[in-house]
Design a protein around this motif. Structure first.
Motif, PDB file in Angstrom:
ATOM      1  N   GLN A   4     -42.344 -34.290 -69.931  1.00  0.00           N
ATOM      2  CA  GLN A   4     -41.122 -34.449 -70.709  1.00  0.00           C
ATOM      3  C   GLN A   4     -40.797 -33.214 -71.529  1.00  0.00           C
ATOM      4  O   GLN A   4     -39.620 -32.890 -71.726  1.00  0.00           O
ATOM      5  CB  GLN A   4     -41.241 -35.674 -71.618  1.00  0.00           C
ATOM      6  N   ARG A   5     -41.824 -32.506 -71.995  1.00  0.00           N
ATOM      7  CA  ARG A   5     -41.575 -31.282 -72.764  1.00  0.00           C
ATOM      8  C   ARG A   5     -40.851 -30.248 -71.890  1.00  0.00           C
ATOM      9  O   ARG A   5     -39.884 -29.617 -72.324  1.00  0.00           O
ATOM     10  CB  ARG A   5     -42.895 -30.713 -73.280  1.00  0.00           C
ATOM     11  N   THR A   6     -41.332 -30.104 -70.649  1.00  0.00           N
ATOM     12  CA  THR A   6     -40.689 -29.164 -69.740  1.00  0.00           C
ATOM     13  C   THR A   6     -39.267 -29.592 -69.416  1.00  0.00           C
ATOM     14  O   THR A   6     -38.354 -28.762 -69.327  1.00  0.00           O
ATOM     15  CB  THR A   6     -41.506 -29.049 -68.439  1.00  0.00           C
ATOM     16  N   GLU A   7     -39.065 -30.902 -69.265  1.00  0.00           N
ATOM     17  CA  GLU A   7     -37.732 -31.406 -68.956  1.00  0.00           C
ATOM     18  C   GLU A   7     -36.768 -31.148 -70.113  1.00  0.00           C
ATOM     19  O   GLU A   7     -35.610 -30.772 -69.896  1.00  0.00           O
ATOM     20  CB  GLU A   7     -37.812 -32.900 -68.659  1.00  0.00           C
ATOM     21  N   VAL A   8     -37.252 -31.344 -71.355  1.00  0.00           N
ATOM     22  CA  VAL A   8     -36.400 -31.084 -72.524  1.00  0.00           C
ATOM     23  C   VAL A   8     -36.077 -29.593 -72.617  1.00  0.00           C
ATOM     24  O   VAL A   8     -34.932 -29.198 -72.898  1.00  0.00           O
ATOM     25  CB  VAL A   8     -37.089 -31.573 -73.814  1.00  0.00           C
ATOM     26  N   GLU A   9     -37.090 -28.746 -72.402  1.00  0.00           N
ATOM     27  CA  GLU A   9     -36.855 -27.306 -72.445  1.00  0.00           C
ATOM     28  C   GLU A   9     -35.851 -26.885 -71.374  1.00  0.00           C
ATOM     29  O   GLU A   9     -35.009 -26.007 -71.619  1.00  0.00           O
ATOM     30  CB  GLU A   9     -38.180 -26.565 -72.246  1.00  0.00           C
ATOM     31  N   ALA A  10     -35.920 -27.510 -70.214  1.00  0.00           N
ATOM     32  CA  ALA A  10     -34.970 -27.195 -69.155  1.00  0.00           C
ATOM     33  C   ALA A  10     -33.553 -27.608 -69.549  1.00  0.00           C
ATOM     34  O   ALA A  10     -32.582 -26.891 -69.276  1.00  0.00           O
ATOM     35  CB  ALA A  10     -35.388 -27.891 -67.857  1.00  0.00           C
ATOM     36  N   ASP A  11     -33.434 -28.779 -70.206  1.00  0.00           N
ATOM     37  CA  ASP A  11     -32.118 -29.233 -70.655  1.00  0.00           C
ATOM     38  C   ASP A  11     -31.552 -28.287 -71.714  1.00  0.00           C
ATOM     39  O   ASP A  11     -30.359 -27.961 -71.697  1.00  0.00           O
ATOM     40  CB  ASP A  11     -32.213 -30.645 -71.225  1.00  0.00           C
ATOM     41  N   ILE A  12     -32.416 -27.850 -72.638  1.00  0.00           N
ATOM     42  CA  ILE A  12     -31.968 -26.929 -73.684  1.00  0.00           C
ATOM     43  C   ILE A  12     -31.498 -25.618 -73.061  1.00  0.00           C
ATOM     44  O   ILE A  12     -30.449 -25.069 -73.433  1.00  0.00           O
ATOM     45  CB  ILE A  12     -33.095 -26.673 -74.695  1.00  0.00           C
ATOM     46  N   LYS A  13     -32.277 -25.119 -72.091  1.00  0.00           N
ATOM     47  CA  LYS A  13     -31.898 -23.866 -71.430  1.00  0.00           C
ATOM     48  C   LYS A  13     -30.575 -24.022 -70.680  1.00  0.00           C
ATOM     49  O   LYS A  13     -29.726 -23.110 -70.673  1.00  0.00           O
ATOM     50  CB  LYS A  13     -32.992 -23.424 -70.465  1.00  0.00           C
ATOM     51  N   ARG A  14     -30.376 -25.178 -70.069  1.00  0.00           N
ATOM     52  CA  ARG A  14     -29.142 -25.400 -69.323  1.00  0.00           C
ATOM     53  C   ARG A  14     -27.930 -25.327 -70.258  1.00  0.00           C
ATOM     54  O   ARG A  14     -26.914 -24.705 -69.936  1.00  0.00           O
ATOM     55  CB  ARG A  14     -29.206 -26.772 -68.640  1.00  0.00           C
ATOM     56  N   PHE A  15     -28.056 -25.957 -71.445  1.00  0.00           N
ATOM     57  CA  PHE A  15     -26.950 -25.921 -72.397  1.00  0.00           C
ATOM     58  C   PHE A  15     -26.795 -24.528 -73.011  1.00  0.00           C
ATOM     59  O   PHE A  15     -25.672 -24.074 -73.255  1.00  0.00           O
ATOM     60  CB  PHE A  15     -27.151 -26.966 -73.487  1.00  0.00           C
ATOM     61  N   ASP A  16     -27.935 -23.851 -73.256  1.00  0.00           N
ATOM     62  CA  ASP A  16     -27.852 -22.487 -73.788  1.00  0.00           C
ATOM     63  C   ASP A  16     -27.153 -21.558 -72.808  1.00  0.00           C
ATOM     64  O   ASP A  16     -26.335 -20.711 -73.205  1.00  0.00           O
ATOM     65  CB  ASP A  16     -29.259 -21.959 -74.103  1.00  0.00           C
ATOM     66  N   ASP A  17     -27.480 -21.701 -71.531  1.00  0.00           N
ATOM     67  CA  ASP A  17     -26.833 -20.865 -70.511  1.00  0.00           C
ATOM     68  C   ASP A  17     -25.339 -21.150 -70.446  1.00  0.00           C
ATOM     69  O   ASP A  17     -24.519 -20.239 -70.283  1.00  0.00           O
ATOM     70  CB  ASP A  17     -27.480 -21.114 -69.143  1.00  0.00           C
ATOM     71  N   ALA A  18     -24.978 -22.436 -70.572  1.00  0.00           N
ATOM     72  CA  ALA A  18     -23.563 -22.807 -70.519  1.00  0.00           C
ATOM     73  C   ALA A  18     -22.799 -22.256 -71.723  1.00  0.00           C
ATOM     74  O   ALA A  18     -21.612 -21.905 -71.620  1.00  0.00           O
ATOM     75  CB  ALA A  18     -23.427 -24.323 -70.453  1.00  0.00           C
ATOM     76  N   ASN A  19     -23.485 -22.177 -72.897  1.00  0.00           N
ATOM     77  CA  ASN A  19     -22.826 -21.706 -74.112  1.00  0.00           C
ATOM     78  C   ASN A  19     -22.980 -20.202 -74.336  1.00  0.00           C
ATOM     79  O   ASN A  19     -22.436 -19.675 -75.317  1.00  0.00           O
ATOM     80  CB  ASN A  19     -23.399 -22.442 -75.330  1.00  0.00           C
ATOM     81  N   ALA A  20     -23.721 -19.529 -73.460  1.00  0.00           N
ATOM     82  CA  ALA A  20     -23.981 -18.102 -73.644  1.00  0.00           C
ATOM     83  C   ALA A  20     -22.702 -17.274 -73.789  1.00  0.00           C
ATOM     84  O   ALA A  20     -22.620 -16.410 -74.675  1.00  0.00           O
ATOM     85  CB  ALA A  20     -24.847 -17.572 -72.501  1.00  0.00           C
ATOM     86  N   PRO A  21     -21.673 -17.490 -72.954  1.00  0.00           N
ATOM     87  CA  PRO A  21     -20.459 -16.667 -73.096  1.00  0.00           C
ATOM     88  C   PRO A  21     -19.765 -16.828 -74.449  1.00  0.00           C
ATOM     89  O   PRO A  21     -19.370 -15.832 -75.076  1.00  0.00           O
ATOM     90  CB  PRO A  21     -19.565 -17.172 -71.945  1.00  0.00           C
ATOM     91  N   ILE A  22     -19.628 -18.069 -74.939  1.00  0.00           N
ATOM     92  CA  ILE A  22     -18.949 -18.278 -76.211  1.00  0.00           C
ATOM     93  C   ILE A  22     -19.813 -17.777 -77.372  1.00  0.00           C
ATOM     94  O   ILE A  22     -19.290 -17.274 -78.376  1.00  0.00           O
ATOM     95  CB  ILE A  22     -18.590 -19.778 -76.404  1.00  0.00           C
ATOM     96  N   LYS A  23     -21.137 -17.862 -77.225  1.00  0.00           N
ATOM     97  CA  LYS A  23     -22.023 -17.319 -78.265  1.00  0.00           C
ATOM     98  C   LYS A  23     -21.893 -15.809 -78.341  1.00  0.00           C
ATOM     99  O   LYS A  23     -21.896 -15.226 -79.434  1.00  0.00           O
ATOM    100  CB  LYS A  23     -23.475 -17.715 -77.983  1.00  0.00           C
ATOM    101  N   ALA A  24     -21.785 -15.174 -77.178  1.00  0.00           N
ATOM    102  CA  ALA A  24     -21.618 -13.716 -77.152  1.00  0.00           C
ATOM    103  C   ALA A  24     -20.315 -13.315 -77.836  1.00  0.00           C
ATOM    104  O   ALA A  24     -20.258 -12.324 -78.586  1.00  0.00           O
ATOM    105  CB  ALA A  24     -21.646 -13.219 -75.713  1.00  0.00           C
ATOM    106  N   LYS A  25     -19.251 -14.077 -77.607  1.00  0.00           N
ATOM    107  CA  LYS A  25     -17.975 -13.806 -78.269  1.00  0.00           C
ATOM    108  C   LYS A  25     -18.102 -13.981 -79.777  1.00  0.00           C
ATOM    109  O   LYS A  25     -17.538 -13.203 -80.553  1.00  0.00           O
ATOM    110  CB  LYS A  25     -16.899 -14.745 -77.731  1.00  0.00           C
TER     111      LYS A  25
END
Length: 292
Positions: A70-91
């Motif tokens: 479950q820890r790996t699954e949560v980390e994967a979910d966090i990374k997925r959302f971080d990747d999705a938000n990366a462009p707006i965070k960069a802006k």
């Protein structure tokens, strides 16, 4: 011809041998379906602990035969959302701080993300609603009374470096003298200057003492609070003429403040939060109504 009815006698049920106040406990067996359900839950429980991580060991735990983590699954979910938000965070990181409140796309994202950052890191001192705790030294972030400035750049600097901490060399730093403890003022002088502060803040006061306190204030306090008592953000010196008090504005609290001084500390979040998180929470705080 009618059949003869035979009177049936109830089946004798053995007892457990327990007797209380003349009452015996029958030894009735559990329903068979209930027993089988119990057995099935036991078998399911054993199977679950074999299939999934379950049993603690000295240095870890059993991993489970299906390899679920479950820890790996949560980390994967966090990374997925971080990747999705990366462009707006960069802006957000690249934008000029002062322009963020006027950019609908950045402000919408920053306020939403900043609210989460605030609840996880700031609400413990400033309260879940950011109204602070009067009398405890935790500022209200909803009003326009800012010790160090309330525009985006000032808020960002305060969050990044903190106030009077020992971990960041660029922390906001100021020190009010302990006029009583350090022997700078005598008790009568402290009493007089307190009455003067009550006067300029529009509270009930002793006019005679306030008149004497004006001279004490001019000699000891104007360097930080200004001649008019309206404070100086360069030093984080509060405005003494309004009704907003970080520790309280009654005579007893003011006497304690002048006698012992105050030295509130805010941690530096620059090493704990990412730049996009700091900008997000700065935007969130600025949007609460008190931002300038």
């Amino acid at each position: 011809m009618c059949a003869k009815q035979v009177k049936q006698t109830p089946r004798e049920v053995p007892t457990t041998g327990h007797v209380w106040d003349g009452i015996q406990e029958f030894d009735n067996p559990m329903p068979r379906w209930w027993v089988w359900v119990l057995y099935l839950t036991i078998i399911w429980g054993i199977g679950y602990t074999i299939a999934y991580p379950a049993w603690p060991l000295l240095t870890g735990h059993t991993q489970g035969v299906i390899g679920s983590n479950q820890r790996t699954e949560v980390e994967a979910d966090i990374k997925r959302f971080d990747d999705a938000n990366a462009p707006i965070k960069a802006k957000l990181v690249a934008a000029d701080l002062a322009s963020i409140p006027g950019n609908d796309e950045l402000k919408t994202f920053a306020v939403s993300a900043g609210a989460s950052v605030f609840k996880n890191n700031c609400a413990q001192c400033h309260g879940s609603g950011a109204a602070g705790v009067q009398g405890k030294g935790y500022p209200n972030l909803l009003d326009n009374d800012w010790l160090w400035g309330g525009d985006m750049n000032a808020i960002h600097t305060t969050i990044t470096h903190g106030i009077r901490n020992t971990t960041d060399e660029d922390a906001r730093l100021s020190q009010m003298p302990a006029f009583g403890v350090d022997g700078i003022l005598e008790k009568p002088q402290i009493a007089d200057v307190v009455q003067y502060v009550l006067q300029i803040s529009g509270q009930d006061h002793d006019a005679t003492q306030a008149s004497a306190g004006a001279a004490v204030f001019a000699e000891n306090c104007v360097g930080c609070h200004g001649e008019d008592g309206k404070g100086n953000r360069e030093f984080g010196a509060p405005n003494l003429t309004d009704a907003i008090w970080l520790y309280g504005g009654d005579a007893a609290t003011l006497t304690e403040t002048v006698t012992k001084a105050r030295y509130g500390v805010m941690p530096a979040w620059g090493g704990k939060l990412s730049e996009d998180e700091i900008r997000a929470v700065a935007t969130y705080v600025h949007s609460l109504g008190g931002g300038e």
